[in-house]
Design a protein around this motif. Sequence first.
Motif, PDB file in Angstrom:
ATOM      1  N   VAL A 175       0.863  -1.067  -0.110  1.00 20.81           N
ATOM      2  CA  VAL A 175       0.044  -0.012  -0.129  1.00 20.81           C
ATOM      3  C   VAL A 175       0.927   1.424   0.058  1.00 20.81           C
ATOM      4  O   VAL A 175       1.961   1.506   0.845  1.00 20.81           O
ATOM      5  N   HIS A 176       0.357   2.230  -0.767  1.00 19.71           N
ATOM      6  CA  HIS A 176       1.390   3.551  -0.656  1.00 19.71           C
ATOM      7  C   HIS A 176       0.732   4.245   0.491  1.00 19.71           C
ATOM      8  O   HIS A 176      -0.596   4.177   0.862  1.00 19.71           O
ATOM      9  N   LEU A 184      -6.481   0.944   6.524  1.00 23.64           N
ATOM     10  CA  LEU A 184      -5.658   1.006   7.874  1.00 23.64           C
ATOM     11  C   LEU A 184      -6.507  -0.465   8.266  1.00 23.64           C
ATOM     12  O   LEU A 184      -5.527  -1.316   9.150  1.00 23.64           O
ATOM     13  N   ASP A 185      -7.822  -0.887   8.261  1.00 25.13           N
ATOM     14  CA  ASP A 185      -8.257  -2.114   9.004  1.00 25.13           C
ATOM     15  C   ASP A 185      -7.488  -3.560   8.324  1.00 25.13           C
ATOM     16  O   ASP A 185      -7.295  -4.253   9.140  1.00 25.13           O
ATOM     17  N   ASP A 186      -7.457  -3.258   6.916  1.00 27.38           N
ATOM     18  CA  ASP A 186      -6.602  -4.576   6.471  1.00 27.38           C
ATOM     19  C   ASP A 186      -5.053  -4.605   6.754  1.00 27.38           C
ATOM     20  O   ASP A 186      -4.624  -5.539   7.127  1.00 27.38           O
ATOM     21  N   VAL A 187      -4.344  -3.169   7.052  1.00 33.55           N
ATOM     22  CA  VAL A 187      -3.270  -3.235   7.679  1.00 33.55           C
ATOM     23  C   VAL A 187      -2.892  -3.734   8.924  1.00 33.55           C
ATOM     24  O   VAL A 187      -2.198  -4.621   9.343  1.00 33.55           O
ATOM     25  N   LEU A 188      -3.897  -3.574   9.889  1.00 34.40           N
ATOM     26  CA  LEU A 188      -3.985  -3.851  11.242  1.00 34.40           C
ATOM     27  C   LEU A 188      -4.315  -5.262  11.278  1.00 34.40           C
ATOM     28  O   LEU A 188      -3.825  -5.952  12.230  1.00 34.40           O
ATOM     29  N   ASP A 380       5.168  -8.558   6.309  1.00 33.87           N
ATOM     30  CA  ASP A 380       3.775  -8.756   5.965  1.00 33.87           C
ATOM     31  C   ASP A 380       2.816  -7.564   5.190  1.00 33.87           C
ATOM     32  O   ASP A 380       1.966  -8.130   4.748  1.00 33.87           O
ATOM     33  N   VAL A 381       3.389  -6.649   5.699  1.00 31.20           N
ATOM     34  CA  VAL A 381       2.803  -5.245   4.859  1.00 31.20           C
ATOM     35  C   VAL A 381       3.889  -4.540   4.480  1.00 31.20           C
ATOM     36  O   VAL A 381       5.002  -4.242   5.224  1.00 31.20           O
TER      37      VAL A 381
END
Length: 579
Positions: A175-176, A184-188, A380-381
């Motif tokens: 993600v940029h 954010l939800d996907d990141v966390l 992972d991110v």
Amino acid sequence: MAADPRLESVAIIGSGASGLITAYTLIQDGFLNVQILTRDRSAGGTWARERIYPSLKLNNVHGEFRFSPLSMKVPGKSAETGGRLTGEDMRDYMEAFADKFLKGRIRFETEVLNIRRHSKTSEWVLSVRSEGMAGQEELNFSRIVLCSGGCSSPKIPDYLSPATAIEAEFKGLVVHAMDFFHKLDDVLSRLRPISSTGDDTRAVIVGCGKSAQDVAAYLANEGRKVSVVFETPNAFLVGPKPLPDFIRKSRFLSAMSPHTELKTTLERFLHGTWVGSKLVHKLCDSVTQSAVRRLCIYYYLTPDTAQFDAYSIGKESPLRLAPSPFWSSHTDDEGIVSANSFHGLVSAGKIELVAPTRVQGYHADGHHVLLKNGDSLKADVVVLATGFVSSWKNIFDESTANALGINRHPLSDKQTSYTWDYPSLRNPPSTRPGEQWASSIYRGLVPAKNISRRDFAINGAVYTPNHGYTSEVASHWISSYFLRDSMRLPSSVDEALAETELKAAWMRKRWPGMSTWDNESYSSGIALWNWPQAADELLEDMGLRTMRSGGNWLTWPFKVVDLGEIATLGEERKAKRHS
């Protein structure tokens, strides 16, 4: 008799700070048909509701980034942050400004796809696409003000793009930084909180600029494992207490930074004499008393000075690779020391630094990124804090861009009669070789090739730390330009081009490290510490009073610059017009 420009239509592209204040000024000057076009769903540009992300903090404090027609409330945690502004503060202010002054003037969710000049009428033709509407629409305007900024189109290297990650069968999320809030939800969900088992997930942040630091600090404060990969970090400023207003909000910083013209006795002493230059560069190194030391850490620091010591940053830390703030056109201002800030978290061991190196691809195992130094790093991110490309890039076809002269070009080798042999600019740091670019945007406001037509302008393309003040002064310059007021302007295209060549030579001299990551949408001009001189140039062009903060030969550098001093520019211009 020429038509009254105020009866003709004006399109403002972008609803960020520059777009809002430009629209306000034009309307106050009597322009009847002013419309803002923005692809966003809310006002604010960089600070639009849908763009800001948690932990976003500005390099500005309360009172520095606003406009004279509307006050700004003091941030809720001002006492703890030294008045530091957040993304939420700016969002609320920009929305309040738009609601108060520009209702019905903003067309949201409308993307400008192309701008060209009509072959017969010479009007501007805008091809736009609006949310919820099929196909494209064409709009016609007599004048254009381009306020789309340089932070709306992500710059993503091909070798790190999401498409490349998919081809490499990378299993993590890419993600940029611009899209961090949206995802954010996907990141966390992909990053488990750090545990004692040692089987942690990891976010890899690519880059070490302001957005990289904000994202890294947010994730670390959320208890996630974070690694930041970079070659060179931004310079940064920090102190144990906020700087007093008579230093931070005055012309003191501008006096300590050279400009194309040294107009005051103090500037001529500091930058035009050997003794003055030594004072400029050695002031901080020679003073140990904390009050003055806090004042001095804003300047010209060597790698062993106060801002690193404030966070107990070790002698071997990659953060010591940061350039001196004197020579860096990108300097992050943390304000006061904080345990929850990026540098505080690094010192506490909660953010890992992997430097100097760079991420150069995705590992075949699908779980690691490859580093330039030959190592790999579990990821992972991956957050790409890799900057932005110019927002102008795709909205002008080649013919229009060439006719306007809006695109950047390689620096000219042409010699000028100005060498700026200032003692304070001698012995610049060595910089990595790389392409450097220039633009032919006069004052950062009008393409030099279009200077005589007075139907196209730009606001927000000058890189400055006090964007509220400078963009408001620029909005008056643009309005006078459109109204064909008597102004100090180049008499020909050639003269305007010569001036832009001169400024390009100055930028090369003053900021030798500026390279391809600077894009023309926000660095057609750089007025960092010396933004007051840049604003004064625009006031001089309009025949208006400069050095408005007042003071005598001794006190003027310490007089607080306040927006109230430019609140009457519209009335002053009107009086001059009718005199």
